[in-house]
Design a protein around this motif. Structure first.
Motif, PDB file in Angstrom:
ATOM      1  N   VAL A 103       0.829  -1.207   0.000  1.00  0.00           N
ATOM      2  CA  VAL A 103       0.000   0.000   0.000  1.00  0.00           C
ATOM      3  C   VAL A 103       0.866   1.262   0.000  1.00  0.00           C
ATOM      4  CG1 VAL A 103      -1.885   1.198   1.154  1.00  0.00           C
ATOM      5  CG2 VAL A 103      -1.760  -1.284   1.265  1.00  0.00           C
ATOM      6  N   ILE A 104       1.629   1.424   1.069  1.00  0.00           N
ATOM      7  CA  ILE A 104       2.342   2.698   1.223  1.00  0.00           C
ATOM      8  C   ILE A 104       3.467   2.830   0.206  1.00  0.00           C
ATOM      9  CG2 ILE A 104       3.586   4.142   2.863  1.00  0.00           C
ATOM     10  CD1 ILE A 104       2.120   2.761   5.094  1.00  0.00           C
ATOM     11  N   ASN A 105       4.274   1.795   0.099  1.00  0.00           N
ATOM     12  CA  ASN A 105       5.401   1.810  -0.839  1.00  0.00           C
ATOM     13  C   ASN A 105       4.960   2.159  -2.258  1.00  0.00           C
ATOM     14  OD1 ASN A 105       8.053   1.666  -0.336  1.00  0.00           O
ATOM     15  ND2 ASN A 105       8.257  -0.558  -0.589  1.00  0.00           N
ATOM     16  N   PRO A 106       4.038   1.381  -2.828  1.00  0.00           N
ATOM     17  CA  PRO A 106       3.670   1.700  -4.210  1.00  0.00           C
ATOM     18  C   PRO A 106       3.061   3.089  -4.365  1.00  0.00           C
ATOM     19  CG  PRO A 106       2.471  -0.229  -3.435  1.00  0.00           C
ATOM     20  CD  PRO A 106       3.394   0.169  -2.351  1.00  0.00           C
ATOM     21  N   ILE A 107       2.317   3.544  -3.356  1.00  0.00           N
ATOM     22  CA  ILE A 107       1.667   4.844  -3.550  1.00  0.00           C
ATOM     23  C   ILE A 107       2.712   5.957  -3.517  1.00  0.00           C
ATOM     24  CG2 ILE A 107       0.072   6.507  -2.512  1.00  0.00           C
ATOM     25  CD1 ILE A 107      -1.707   4.226  -1.724  1.00  0.00           C
ATOM     26  N   ILE A 108       3.651   5.853  -2.579  1.00  0.00           N
ATOM     27  CA  ILE A 108       4.647   6.926  -2.490  1.00  0.00           C
ATOM     28  C   ILE A 108       5.633   6.861  -3.641  1.00  0.00           C
ATOM     29  CG2 ILE A 108       6.516   7.882  -1.071  1.00  0.00           C
ATOM     30  CD1 ILE A 108       5.008   7.116   1.373  1.00  0.00           C
ATOM     31  N   LEU A 109       6.071   5.675  -3.984  1.00  0.00           N
ATOM     32  CA  LEU A 109       7.130   5.543  -4.976  1.00  0.00           C
ATOM     33  C   LEU A 109       6.619   5.186  -6.351  1.00  0.00           C
ATOM     34  CD1 LEU A 109       9.647   3.447  -2.849  1.00  0.00           C
ATOM     35  CD2 LEU A 109       9.614   5.912  -3.160  1.00  0.00           C
ATOM     36  N   GLY A 110       5.473   4.549  -6.403  1.00  0.00           N
ATOM     37  CA  GLY A 110       5.076   3.864  -7.637  1.00  0.00           C
ATOM     38  C   GLY A 110       4.517   4.767  -8.706  1.00  0.00           C
ATOM     39  N   ALA A 111       4.356   6.032  -8.428  1.00  0.00           N
ATOM     40  CA  ALA A 111       3.795   6.901  -9.447  1.00  0.00           C
ATOM     41  C   ALA A 111       4.683   6.952 -10.672  1.00  0.00           C
ATOM     42  CB  ALA A 111       3.590   8.298  -8.883  1.00  0.00           C
TER      43      ALA A 111
END
Lengths: 547, 368
Positions: A103-111
C-alpha cells in the motif's frame, strides 16, 4: 435506542441493519444515533457519511478510535497530483510488512511507473480509482460507503486507505496476527487418521473444510453474533445435500441470538438448543475437520465460530456421540466391535454403581452363592450402607478427575496415581470401602472415558448420581425406572427438528448400518435417512451446481 | 381433525398394538388360562386370539370409514350428542380403572419379587410419575418409546422361553387330544380379554401415516401377541404341568426362576425377567393412561389434554389403592376386563351398524 447488527453476507459486504427498539424516542439523524448506541461511544457527534475531504474523513476515524492506543494513523502523499492519503489499521492485527509493501510503498514511490500522459489524465480523473487499479498491489481490496461500514473491518484487522477527493474508504485485506497453527486436536485423539485440528482462527478453519471438499457447492456463509464482540460465525454446508429448511432454521436461530459477546461455540450451542433442562448436548462439537466434513457430507450443517477450535454440528442424534472417525479408517469389523464396546461402556458408566448398590442392598440372591458370600465378607468391615460407600468413592473419583483436568499434564498423572492407587488401596485397608466397590468405581471411571465425546460422557457421569439414589431407595426397580425415565427424556429431545434417538426411535432400519455397528463402506451408499438430505445417494452426485 | 405433521408409521402402529396387549397379563396368563379349563385353555387361548383378530378387523373397518377422525369424534356423528357422551364416559371409566388396576397388579408383583419391604404406594406413585411424564407429550413419543422398547420386551420373553426349554416335558401334553368344547367356550371370554389393547386402534387411526393399512398393522400386532402368549403358556405347561401351574400366582416369573444359567454367572433369572417385565408394563400403562386422558378431554369438550395428564396422577393413584387385598384386586380386574371386553365387542359393531343404516362415512373424508 438504535440497535445495530452487523451482518456480513457472502460477498463480504457489511450491511447494517438498524432496528429501533423504542420508536418514539429516536430521531432520524444518524449522528445523534451514534451517541446513544452502546457499541461506539464517541463524545463528539460524528456523521458516518464520508465527505470528499481527506482531512475530515481521517479525523472521523481518529475521533472514533481515539481511545485505542494500538491504532496506527499514517498520513502520506501520493506523487500523483500531490494527493493526500492515509491509512488506518490496528497494530498487532495486521501485517505491517504487507501494508508497507503493498500500500504505502507503491503509492509513495510507484507513481513513476505511470506514463507521463497517464499522469496528466489522472489529474482530473479519479485519483482513487487509479491508485486502486494501478498502484496498490494488495490482493484483497473492497470499498466501504460510510464510517459504520468501515469500522468492523478495521477492528477485524483490515487496513483502511483514505484518499483525498474520494468519498469512500478502501478496505485492504491485511489481516495477520499471532495465531496458533494447525495442531493435533488434544480432546479427540485418534491412532489412525489425520492429525490436523481446527484452530482459533476462523479463516484457517474454513480453509481446512475447503481442503477436504473441493466442490463449488460447499457453502461458507458469514454471520456476525454479539453486539459488541461482533464475532464472526460461519454456517457451512454442502448445497444439494443439506436440507434447505434445516439451513434456514440454523441461520434463523443464529440470527436471533442477541448478546453482547460470544467467547466460544459452547455459548452458541446453548442458544441454539431447544431444551434447556437436560444434561444431554443437542449439538455435536468437534475439533476434527474430518469429522466436520463427514457430517456435512451426511447433510448436516456445521457452525464455525471465530476464536475457538470447536465446531458445532447440527442436527445431532445420540448415536453420533458414539462415533469416532477411527471407526471408518479401520476395518469394519474392528470399527463395529469398538462401537459396541462404547455402547456397553456408556451403559456401565451410567448404571454400574447403581446396579452394585441395588444388588448388594436389595437382591444379593441374584449373585452366585460364592460371590454373594465373598461380597458379604468384604463388606463386613465397612460401616456404611452400600449407597454411602458408593457415594463416597464416586465423589472421590470425580474430584480426582476434575483435579487432573485442571492441572498441567505432568502433575495430572501424579494425581492419577495418588488417587487411583493410594486412595483406593488405603480406603479398602481403612475399612471405608470394600474392594468390590473400588473395582466398580474404577470400571465406571474407565467406561466414562471410552465415549469419544466429552460433553455426552459428562452427561452420563452426572446422571449416574440420581440413579444411585433411586437404586438405594427402590433397588433394581428404581434402576429400571431411571432407565425408562432417561429413555423417555431422550425420546422427547429434538435437535433441529430431528429426533434425538433417531434412528432407533422412530426406527429407520436402513440407518442402523452406522449406529451400533459400522457396516463395510461399500454398503453405506445412502446418507442417513433421518436427516432427510436432498441427495440421498452418495454415488450419484449431480455435478451441476444446484440452486 | 386435520392431519398432523407427525404421523405414526406402520412399525409404530404394530408396536403400539402389541405393547398395549402384552403387559401385566403375561406374568399371570399361564395360570388364568389353565386354571378352569386345563389343557383346553391352550386351545381357548388360540381361539381367543382369532376372535380378537376378528374384532380388530371390525375396528379397522370402522376406522376405514372415517379415516380423518377418531372414535371420540365420529361417535358423536353416529350416535348423537347424548349417547356419544355415554360412550366416551364408558371408555373413560374403562381406561382409568384399567390403568389403576394394572398399576396395582404391577406393584403387588414388584413387591413380591423385588422389594419385599417397600410399601406399594411408593411403587405405584413412582411408576405413575414416569408414566405421566411421557403421556403428557402425546401419542408420538409414546409410539417411539413403544417401538424402542418392544424388541427388548419380546426379546426378554423369548429368551426366558428358550432357556426354559431345558426343563420342558412333552408328556404334559399327552392329554391334549381330549378336547372339551364346553371348557373351551367357557375359557374364551377370559382369553379374549387377555388380548385387550387393540382397541387403541379406534383412538389412533386418524394419526397414522397409512390409514388404509390399519387392518394389516393391527392384525400383525395381535398376531405377535398371539404367538407370544401361546408360546408362554405352552412352555409354562410343559415345565410345570397343569396341576402345579394352577397354584402359581406369577407363573412366568416362576418359569424364569427355574432357569439354571450356564456357568453359574447369575442366579435367580426371575429378577432379570422381572426387570424387563417392568418395561412391558410401562408401555401398557402409558398407552391406557394417555387414552384415558384424551377421553376425559373429549368428554369435557376441551382441546388440550395436558392438564388432564397431571390430574390423572392422584386419580389413578386412588383407584389403584381401592382394592384392599388380592381377592379384591382379582375381582376388580375381572370387572374391568369384562367392561373392556364388552366395550370392544359392542361399540365397533354398534357404530358399524349405525354407519351402514344411516349411510354415513365413507372412504373419503367429506363429512368430517
Amino acid at each position: 435506542m438504535a440497535v445495530r447488527k452487523y451482518w456480513v453476507d457472502g460477498d463480504g459486504v457489511v450491511k447494517i441493519i438498524k432496528k429501533n427498539k423504542n420508536k418514539g424516542n429516536t430521531n432520524g439523524q444518524q449522528g445523534q444515533d451514534n451517541n446513544k448506541d452502546g457499541a461506539a461511544v464517541p463524545e463528539e457527534t460524528v456523521s458516518p457519511v464520508f465527505s470528499k475531504d481527506f482531512d475530515e474523513n481521517f479525523q472521523k476515524f481518529k475521533v472514533y478510535l481515539k481511545d485505542g492506543q494500538d491504532v496506527v494513523f499514517r498520513r502520506f502523499t501520493s506523487p500523483i497530483g500531490n494527493t493526500k492519503c492515509g491509512v488506518v489499521f490496528i497494530d498487532g492485527l495486521v501485517s505491517k510488512d504487507w501494508v508497507q509493501r503493498d500500500v504505502i510503498n507503491p503509492i509513495i514511490l510507484g507513481a513513476g511507473q505511470l506514463e507521463k500522459s497517464d499522469q496528466e489524465s489522472v489529474a482530473e480523473a479519479n485519483t482513487a480509482k487509479i491508485l486502486m487499479e494501478r498502484i496498490v498491489t494488495a490482493a484483497e481490496v473492497k470499498e466501504a460507503q460510510n464510517l459504520d461500514e468501515a469500522m468492523l473491518p478495521v477492528l477485524s484487522g483490515e487496513t483502511v486507505l483514505l484518499v483525498d477527493g474520494y468519498d469512500k474508504a478502501m478496505i485492504i485485506g491485511t489481516r495477520q496476527w499471532a495465531a496458533r497453527s494447525v495442531q493435533e486436536p488434544p480432546s479427540e485423539t485418534v491412532i489412525r487418521g489425520p492429525r490436523d485440528g481446527f484452530t482459533e482462527t476462523l479463516r484457517f478453519n474454513t480453509a481446512l473444510l475447503r481442503r477436504r471438499i473441493r466442490d463449488p457447492n460447499l457453502v461458507i456463509k458469514n454471520m456476525t453474533v454479539g453486539r459488541r464482540s461482533k464475532t464472526n460465525v460461519v454456517v457451512s454446508y454442502v448445497k444439494g445435500i443439506a436440507r434447505p429448511d434445516l439451513v434456514q432454521m440454523v441461520e434463523e436461530k443464529i440470527g436471533k441470538i442477541d448478546v453482547d459477546d460470544i467467547h466460544e461455540s459452547g455459548e452458541i450451542e446453548q442458544f441454539l438448543e431447544d431444551n434447556k433442562i437436560t444434561p444431554f448436548p443437542q449439538l455435536q462439537s468437534t475439533e476434527r475437520p474430518d469429522k466436520a466434513v463427514a457430517a456435512m457430507m451426511e447433510g448436516r450443517v456445521t457452525i464455525l465460530v471465530d476464536g475457538t477450535p470447536f465446531v458445532l454440528i447440527a442436527p445431532a442424534g445420540l448415536y453420533q456421540f458414539f462415533q469416532s472417525p477411527e471407526d471408518y479408517y479401520e476395518r469394519w469389523i474392528i470399527g463395529s466391535l469398538l462401537r459396541l464396546l462404547r455402547w456397553a461402556g456408556s451403559f456401565l458408566a451410567t448404571f454400574a454403581p447403581a446396579l452394585y448398590i441395588a444388588i448388594v442392598s436389595y437382591h444379593p440372591g441374584m449373585l452366585p452363592t460364592e460371590l454373594a458370600l465373598s461380597v458379604a465378607a468384604t463388606r463386613e468391615t465397612v460401616p456404611f450402607p452400600a449407597f454411602v460407600e458408593a457415594l463416597l468413592m464416586e465423589t472421590t473419583i470425580e474430584l480426582l478427575r476434575e483435579a487432573g483436568a485442571r492441572l498441567p499434564k505432568a502433575i495430572g498423572q501424579t494425581i492419577g496415581i495418588v488417587g487411583g492407587i493410594i486412595i483406593g488401596d488405603a480406603a479398602v485397608r481403612a475399612g471405608i470401602a470394600s474392594p468390590f466397590m473400588v473395582i466398580i468405581v474404577a470400571i465406571t471411571a474407565i467406561s466414562s472415558f471410552i465415549i469419544p465425546s466429552y460433553n455426552v460422557a459428562i452427561a452420563f457421569r452426572v446422571i449416574r448420581f440420581p440413579i444411585m439414589v433411586l437404586a438405594a431407595t427402590l433397588g433394581l426397580y428404581g434402576v429400571m425406572l431411571a432407565f425408562i425415565f432417561i429413555n423417555v427424556h431422550m425420546i422427547l429431545l429434538k435437535s433441529f427438528g430431528s429426533n434425538y434417538m433417531s434412528p432407533v426411535a422412530p426406527i429407520q432400519i436402513r440407518d442402523w448400518k452406522d449406529v451400533f455397528i459400522r457396516v463395510p463402506l461399500q454398503w453405506m451408499q445412502r446418507r442417513p435417512e433421518y436427516i432427510n438430505p436432498v441427495d440421498i445417494d452418495r454415488n450419484e452426485q449431480d455435478p451441476v451446481k444446484e440452486m | 381433525m386435520g392431519r398432523n405433521k407427525d404421523l405414526l408409521s406402520n412399525v409404530q402402529v404394530v408396536s403400539l398394538v402389541a405393547s398395549a396387549i402384552i403387559g401385566v397379563t403375561i406374568s399371570t396368563l399361564p395360570r388364568t388360562v389353565v386354571e378352569d379349563a386345563g389343557l383346553n385353555g391352550v386351545i381357548g387361548l388360540v381361539v381367543g386370539g382369532v376372535i380378537s383378530m376378528l374384532l380388530t378387523v371390525l375396528i379397522a373397518m370402522l376406522a376405514g370409514k372415517f379415516p380423518d377422525a377418531v372414535i371420540l369424534e365420529y361417535g358423536r356423528n353416529l350416535l348423537g350428542p347424548i349417547f356419544s357422551k355415554v360412550m366416551i364416559t364408558l371408555w373413560l371409566v374403562y381406561f382409568t380403572a384399567l390403568t389403576g388396576v394394572v398399576h396395582r397388579i404391577f406393584a403387588d408383583a414388584i413387591k413380591a419379587f423385588l422389594l419385599e419391604n417397600t410399601p406399594i404406594e411408593i411403587i405405584i406413585l413412582s411408576m405413575l410419575v414416569v408414566t405421566a411424564y411421557l403421556a403428557q407429550n402425546g401419542i408420538n413419543p409414546i409410539a417411539r418409546i413403544c417401538e424402542a422398547f418392544f424388541p427388548v420386551i419380546i426379546g426378554s420373553i423369548f429368551i426366558v422361553l428358550l432357556l426354559s426349554l431345558q426343563n420342558f416335558n412333552i408328556k404334559e401334553f399327552y392329554s391334549l387330544g381330549q378336547i372339551n368344547v364346553t371348557d373351551i367356550l367357557k375359557i374364551i371370554p377370559i382369553t379374549v380379554i387377555s388380548y385387550l389393547g387393540f382397541e387403541l386402534l379406534l383412538f389412533v387411526s386418524a394419526f397414522t401415516i397409512e390409514p388404509q393399512k390399519i387392518m394389516r398393522n393391527g392384525l400383525i400386532g395381535v398376531g405377535i401377541s398371539l404367538v407370544t402368549y401361546t408360546a408362554a403358556v405352552v412352555l409354562s405347561v410343559g415345565v410345570f404341568s397343569v396341576d402345579s401351574l394352577k397354584y402359581q400366582i406369577y407363573p412366568m416369573l416362576e418359569l424364569a426362576k427355574t432357569i439354571a444359567f450356564p456357568g453359574a454367572f447369575a442366579e435367580r433369572f426371575d429378577v432379570f425377567f422381572a426387570i424387563f417385565w417392568i418395561l412391558a408394563v410401562f408401555t401398557t400403562v402409558v398407552i391406557f393412561y394417555y387414552l384415558g386422558a384424551i377421553s376425559l378431554t373429549k368428554l369435557v369438550g376441551l382441546k388440550n389434554y395436558r392438564p388432564f395428564t397431571y390430574l390423572f396422577v392422584p386419580v389413578i393413584y386412588v383407584i389403584s389403592l381401592l382394592p384392599q387385598e388380592v381377592a379384591q384386586v382379582n375381582q376388580f380386574t375381572t370387572w374391568v376386563s369384562y367392561l373392556g371386553g364388552s366395550l370392544v365387542a359392542v361399540i365397533p359393531v354398534l357404530l358399524l351398524a349405525v354407519a351402514f343404516t344411516r349411510k354415513k362415512g365413507g372412504s373419503k373424508s367429506e363429512d368430517t
